[in-house]
Design an enzyme around this catalytic site. Structure first.
Site, PDB file in Angstrom:
ATOM      1  N   SER A  96       9.444  13.411  -8.645  1.00 41.18           N
ATOM      2  CA  SER A  96       9.220  12.008  -9.330  1.00 41.18           C
ATOM      3  C   SER A  96       8.579  11.237  -7.384  1.00 41.18           C
ATOM      4  O   SER A  96       7.603  11.982  -7.069  1.00 41.18           O
ATOM      5  CB  SER A  96      10.801  10.728  -9.482  1.00 41.18           C
ATOM      6  OG  SER A  96      10.104  10.100  -9.528  1.00 41.18           O
ATOM      7  N   ASP A 236       3.696   7.016  -8.057  1.00 43.07           N
ATOM      8  CA  ASP A 236       4.717   7.430  -7.929  1.00 43.07           C
ATOM      9  C   ASP A 236       4.236   8.704  -8.157  1.00 43.07           C
ATOM     10  O   ASP A 236       3.187   8.786  -9.072  1.00 43.07           O
ATOM     11  CB  ASP A 236       6.194   7.254  -7.490  1.00 43.07           C
ATOM     12  CG  ASP A 236       6.590   8.007  -9.290  1.00 43.07           C
ATOM     13  OD1 ASP A 236       5.980   7.385 -10.198  1.00 43.07           O
ATOM     14  OD2 ASP A 236       7.963   7.930  -9.378  1.00 43.07           O
ATOM     15  N   ASP A 238       4.441  11.554  -9.934  1.00 39.54           N
ATOM     16  CA  ASP A 238       4.735  11.841 -11.668  1.00 39.54           C
ATOM     17  C   ASP A 238       4.758  10.453 -12.673  1.00 39.54           C
ATOM     18  O   ASP A 238       5.173  10.526 -13.650  1.00 39.54           O
ATOM     19  CB  ASP A 238       6.324  12.279 -12.184  1.00 39.54           C
ATOM     20  CG  ASP A 238       7.792  11.447 -11.987  1.00 39.54           C
ATOM     21  OD1 ASP A 238       7.221  10.175 -11.211  1.00 39.54           O
ATOM     22  OD2 ASP A 238       8.540  11.604 -12.770  1.00 39.54           O
ATOM     23  N   ASP A 240       6.417   7.838 -13.010  1.00 32.60           N
ATOM     24  CA  ASP A 240       7.400   7.329 -14.265  1.00 32.60           C
ATOM     25  C   ASP A 240       7.488   5.592 -13.440  1.00 32.60           C
ATOM     26  O   ASP A 240       8.194   5.086 -14.031  1.00 32.60           O
ATOM     27  CB  ASP A 240       9.218   7.927 -14.214  1.00 32.60           C
ATOM     28  CG  ASP A 240       9.106   8.770 -13.120  1.00 32.60           C
ATOM     29  OD1 ASP A 240       8.592   7.960 -11.486  1.00 32.60           O
ATOM     30  OD2 ASP A 240      10.329   8.433 -13.269  1.00 32.60           O
TER      31      ASP A 240
END
Length: 443
Positions: A96, A236, A238, A240
């Site tokens: 992440s 960010d 990824d 999410d």
């Protein structure tokens, strides 16, 4: 395998080659296959994700599980694809917002919710005992790609909002060299004029550090301020998480953005879920519309657990994880971006919404410690001796009436976070110093 704390607040996350190895990914695949016939997998752009995903997929297939491989994909794309592919679980290979030397494994249920605590404990038990159910040679699982995952995600995001293309704002999207291109595709389809920043996927994150903080998004703020853009958005690694910048180039604090979302999507009698480190301004914003705030432990896993209950219409974290349970129980950065675009398109502008909110000074810092568990034990003892209103839901939160402070260990790093808030600058500094002194003495 030795017993240790594999799962933090956001799945398994460790330094590659130290806490996280191909051996561990292989065994997680084997452990997960015990309850699954089909699993969706995907990864963020980190170089280490290639061999970790291969090891994970090998463990799944070895124990008879069919693997649906999305390859490079945003974490919410993986989470949502579990239901879309009629799978039993999903795994994102991602760290992440963490630096590039980290990677991780985040496990998803068909609802889009991350694995809860009991499900995590089952996986850990299998990792410790290494009792896996290997398939016969002619019953092992296959591995196939699904190239349509991003397109399905984009379509779902577009369908979830109502934006007249004539009113669609001009937006700058900072992808942070991550996996969030679905966000750009969705905003373009909604009619936005989109300019991108750090759009080339690169797990070294050369454009900026992966976490979309104010300090890391200075280039985005400058670009929005010097252009005709109405809004800036940042993800960010990824995708999410999603953070925002107003049309005049001001980075929006996470608590303020949480208040904007909460006030817009909650009404009389509704409940919003947010962690214990959330600002009082969210309580006040919800009181204005007749809604309530319920606290959870820090971590989108815990926010999602509470958001799964019928009374919760929205859940969020000041770090940038936003959950719209009517759509999915995973933090979905592209969906949050589209929801914010919808609010701006239908007015008022983000800056105007922020101006209508109360503001309270909040202080945050982090301290690296050698043994966070021992430190927190000492903090807990000291606080219970000195204060009356103490909440230990997650860390130690002390309510002082006109202020509060929280000392909480990170779920993924060897640090203790300190947060304090009051209704005046002087009082906030005083309470923050009080909390830091408690930590100093415990360390």
């Amino acid at each position: 395998m030795e017993r240790r704390e594999y799962f933090g607040t956001s799945g398994i996350r460790e330094r590659v080659g130290e806490g996280l190895t191909a051996d561990l990914a292989l065994n997680v695949g084997r452990a997960l296959a015990d309850d699954a016939d089909r699993v969706v997998v995907g990864r963020d752009p980190r170089e280490s994700g290639t061999f970790l995903l291969d090891a994970l997929a090998a463990g799944l297939a070895e124990c008879g599980c069919e693997v649906v491989d999305l390859g490079p994909a945003a974490t919410p794309t993986v989470a949502r694809s579990v239901a879309w592919r009629d799978a039993d679980a999903g795994v994102s290979v991602t760290a992440s917002h963490n630096p590039s030397e980290y990677n991780g494994l985040k496990l998803w249920q068909p609802s889009g919710q991350a694995f809860d605590t009991p499900m995590q404990e089952e996986i850990v038990e299998r990792l410790v005992t290494e009792e896996f159910d290997y398939a016969a040679w002619d019953e092992t699982g296959g591995r196939r790609e699904w190239p349509g995952a991003r397109e399905r995600h984009v379509a779902a995001v577009v369908d979830a909002v109502d934006v007249d293309p004539a009113d669609a704002p001009s937006v700058v999207v900072d992808l942070g060299n991550g996996a969030g291109t679905a966000s750009v595709d969705a905003l373009v389809e909604l009619g936005c004029d989109v300019e991108t920043l750090n759009a080339q996927p690169d797990g070294r994150f050369p454009g900026r550090p992966s976490e979309p903080t104010a300090a890391n998004c200075e280039s985005l703020c400058d670009l929005v301020a010097s252009s005709d853009a109405d809004l800036g958005l940042a993800h960010d690694g990824d995708a999410d998480r999603m953070m925002a910048v107003t049309g005049d180039g001001a980075f929006v604090a996470g608590d303020a953005l949480l208040a904007v979302f909460a006030q817009a999507f909650a009404g009389e009698g509704d409940t919003v879920a947010a962690p214990v480190d959330t600002s009082l301004l969210v309580d006040d914003a919800l009181a204005d519309v007749g809604a309530d705030l319920v606290h959870t432990r820090v971590g989108d896993v815990y926010v999602a657990e509470r958001a799964a209950e019928d009374d919760v219409v929205f859940g969020g974290e000041p770090s940038g994880a936003w959950i719209f349970p009517g759509e999915t129980l995973c933090p979905d950065g592209p969906l949050a971006a589209a929801k914010l675009v919808e609010l701006v398109a239908n007015g008022p502008a983000l800056g105007e919404r922020l101006a209508a909110l109360d503001r309270y000074p909040i202080r945050r810092d982090s301290r690296e410690v050698a043994d966070k568990s021992a430190v927190m034990d000492r903090v807990r003892d000291a606080v219970h001796d000195a204060y009356d209103d103490v909440d230990t839901l997650d860390g130690v939160r002390v309510d002082l009436g006109d202020a509060w402070f929280l000392l909480r260990p990170s779920g993924t790093e060897p640090i203790v976070r300190v947060t304090a808030e009051a209704r005046s600058e002087e009082r906030a500094d005083e309470v923050f110093a009080e909390a830091e002194q408690l930590l100093d003495e415990a360390v």
